[in-house]
Design a protein around this motif. Structure first.
Motif, mmCIF file in Angstrom:
data_model
loop_
_atom_site.group_PDB
_atom_site.id
_atom_site.type_symbol
_atom_site.label_atom_id
_atom_site.label_comp_id
_atom_site.label_asym_id
_atom_site.label_seq_id
_atom_site.Cartn_x
_atom_site.Cartn_y
_atom_site.Cartn_z
ATOM 1 N N SER A 148 0.643 -1.410 -0.017
ATOM 2 C CA SER A 148 0.144 -0.054 -0.074
ATOM 3 C C SER A 148 0.785 1.408 -0.008
ATOM 4 O O SER A 148 0.250 2.452 -0.190
ATOM 5 N N GLY A 149 2.426 1.169 0.242
ATOM 6 C CA GLY A 149 2.984 2.264 0.022
ATOM 7 C C GLY A 149 2.925 2.934 1.479
ATOM 8 O O GLY A 149 3.897 3.924 1.895
ATOM 9 N N VAL A 150 2.061 2.277 2.529
ATOM 10 C CA VAL A 150 1.946 3.115 3.846
ATOM 11 C C VAL A 150 3.178 2.737 4.683
ATOM 12 O O VAL A 150 3.562 1.475 4.954
ATOM 13 N N VAL A 151 4.036 3.659 5.372
ATOM 14 C CA VAL A 151 5.045 3.385 6.262
ATOM 15 C C VAL A 151 4.593 3.456 7.700
ATOM 16 O O VAL A 151 4.231 4.639 7.959
ATOM 17 N N VAL A 152 4.713 2.574 8.090
ATOM 18 C CA VAL A 152 4.408 2.589 9.826
ATOM 19 C C VAL A 152 5.751 2.457 10.673
ATOM 20 O O VAL A 152 6.630 1.726 10.697
ATOM 21 N N LEU A 153 5.770 3.531 11.430
ATOM 22 C CA LEU A 153 6.943 4.025 12.355
ATOM 23 C C LEU A 153 6.662 3.329 13.694
ATOM 24 O O LEU A 153 5.690 3.069 14.107
ATOM 25 N N GLY A 154 7.622 3.243 14.533
ATOM 26 C CA GLY A 154 7.548 3.054 16.098
ATOM 27 C C GLY A 154 8.483 2.030 16.384
ATOM 28 O O GLY A 154 8.432 0.887 16.470
#
Ligand SMILES: Nc1ncnc2c1ncn2[C@@H]1O[C@H](COP(=O)(O)OP(=O)(O)OP(=O)(O)O)[C@@H](O)[C@H]1O
Length: 504
Positions: free
Chosen positions: A409-415
């Motif tokens: 999806s191209g979504v980058v999840v940080l954390g």
């Protein structure tokens, strides 16, 4: 239609009378396991076969997805897959309300902003918009059938979507179930709206069967009243002890007004068929009589399912219990944890996690094909969780899921600290014995298992030991949990609690 199979289960005399009374307005009231759903299934089938020249639909409604899915699968088992094929249907009341609003839009009876006639109805704004905690929000208005948007104010602080994003989403055809309900409520404030809806219902439906009717709210009751006034056959079925949706506006007290005001014939089912042991039957009877009850302690291994009011209670209980969801959230970190949990639940029990669609949506993955493709690729994330070194296991699992999401999806999840959320899930996968599925009492409604475990809070335990009241929703939650078992119900509060962060 002639190819439909007929129901083979033997009905008791009172069930047979309730199913084939020939009355146009029936209210069937009965306790747990008395065959209310069996009767709903029968009523649906009898109506389907009643008049082959009448092309109007027979519709069966329930209030939650899980109760509706139980009703649908029983109708399919009893009457064959053709029974509920279009134009007939078995759906949630929310799906039915969406359909009505779409018909009103398509016919030009009401106008959506930017002229949209198709809606993408979501469960909750928090999966697609930023929420702000406070008193102000946004809502829909209606003037002469034209839907508008305005800022709204409330006396209660909570997370709400704000005006700019609300406008943007609504104009692109995205709205929540609450918005659909609001539009229909506004439309039905006018007598002319009620009259037109009555005509549409009469032209398209010959019979409506409503299971779990004590979960209805004011709008649902209004709709049933309009259906009755339009001479549609309406059967409502339920148990006041099993009303659980006060927090969503359910008004069990309104059912009495409906059935009295519209002269429904009341039929009571007196015998319960669920309880196969004397102890389980006695438990159900004592609870209903409001008597104090002492529960038998047990272990997860003795149970087919474990129930609690809240997901958090299940997560902080034994690691032999695998809850189907994490408490609903809105952060991308919540979504990743929920997606990995979904893959684990799917692998263990062959069913999806509870909030999986919302979780995938939050990270930009929608539609069953995309979701299935993503789930298949999450297998290594599940495998990594059991690696020997805990820090490596959590990090590799997390990074794998984040990588798949980014790719799809191209979504980058940080954390940085996010992977530690997976600790309670890892603990479950490292359990030596078999895992048992955990779900909330709301999920269990309308369903049954041989052996059921419950995890109760201190206050719930006190209520049970003092005696339950039908007038208290927390008491009714305990009641539903304690009446799901065919054979035995076990209290699992004694099992070793587990600390972890997946619930936070
Ligand atoms: N006449 C019958 N003979 C044998 N078994 C029956 C009969 N009626 C119902 N049952 C069985 O009893 C169980 C409970 O039935 P059902 O789920 O329809 O009850 P219910 O009233 O809807 O329960 P609840 O409201 O507590 O969810 C089911 O396993 C069902 O197959």
């Amino acid at each position: 239609m002639t190819q439909m199979r007929v129901q083979t289960q033997r009905l008791s005399e009172e069930q047979a009378i309730a199913s084939a009374s020939g009355l146009s307005r029936v209210f069937i009231e009965a306790g747990p396991g008395s065959g209310k759903t069996v009767v709903a299934v029968q009523l649906f089938g009898v109506q389907r076969l009643a008049d082959p020249t009448d092309s109007r639909s027979v519709v069966a409604l329930s209030f939650t997805r899980s109760a509706t899915s139980e009703l649908r699968s029983r109708i399919t088992r009893a009457w064959g897959p053709r029974a509920s094929r279009s134009p007939h249907r078995v759906c949630t009341i929310d799906a039915f309300l969406n359909e009505i609003v779409c018909v009103l839009l398509a016919s030009g009876e009401i106008g959506w902003p930017k002229g949209r006639i198709e809606l993408d109805v979501i469960d909750d704004w928090k999966t697609v918009a930023d929420m702000q905690y406070g008193l102000s929000g946004a809502r829909l208005t209606m003037q002469d059938g034209v839907i508008g948007i305005e800022r709204s104010w409330s006396s209660e602080r909570k997370n709400r979507i704000q005006l700019t994003q609300f406008r943007e989403k609504i104009e692109s055809g995205i709205c929540s179930h609450d918005d659909v309900r609001r539009v229909l409520s506004l439309y039905l404030q006018e007598a002319e709206g009620r009259r037109k809806l009555g005509v549409w219902l009469r032209n398209n439906f010959r019979c409506v069967v409503v299971d779990e009717v004590f979960d209805a709210n004011q709008l649902d009751i209004d709709l049933l009243r309009i259906a009755v006034e339009a001479n549609i056959e309406v059967s409502v079925i339920g148990d006041p002890w099993q009303a659980l949706y006060g927090f969503r506006g359910a008004r069990p007290d309104l059912i009495g007004d409906l059935v009295k005001g519209e002269k429904f014939e009341r039929i009571v089912l007196t015998r319960s068929y669920r309880f196969e042991t004397d102890t389980q039957l006695a438990l159900a009877n004592e609870l209903r009589a409001g008597n104090p009850v002492e529960l038998v302690s047990g272990t997860p291994m003795q149970c087919d399912v474990v129930l609690a009011h809240k997901w958090e209670t299940l997560w902080s209980s034994s690691s032999a219990i695998l809850p189907m969801a994490i408490k609903s959230g809105s952060s991308p970190q919540w979504a990743i944890a929920s997606i990995i949990l979904h893959a684990v639940v799917q692998a263990h029990f062959g069913i999806p996690g509870h909030h999986y669609k919302e979780a995938f949506r939050l990270v930009g993955i929608e539609g069953i094909v995309q979701i299935n493709a993503a789930t298949a690729r999450l297998e290594p994330a599940v495998g990594h969780l059991t690696l020997f070194d805990e820090a490596t296991a959590l990090r590799e699992s997390w990074d794998h899921a984040v990588g798949i999401i980014r790719e799809l999806s191209g979504v980058v999840v940080l954390g940085q600290r996010a992977p530690s959320r997976l600790k309670p899930l890892r603990a479950r996968l490292l359990e030596p014995g078999q895992l048992v599925i955990g779900m909330t009492v709301h999920q269990s409604k309308g369903r049954e298992w041989d052996n059921v475990g419950v995890v109760f809070t201190e206050s719930e335990l006190q209520h049970v030991s003092k005696g339950l009241s039908v007038n208290s929703e927390p008491d009714r939650v305990c009641y539903v949990a304690l009446t799901r078992a065919r054979e035995s119900t076990f209290l699992l509060n004694e099992v070793q609690p587990l600390t972890g962060s997946i619930v936070s």
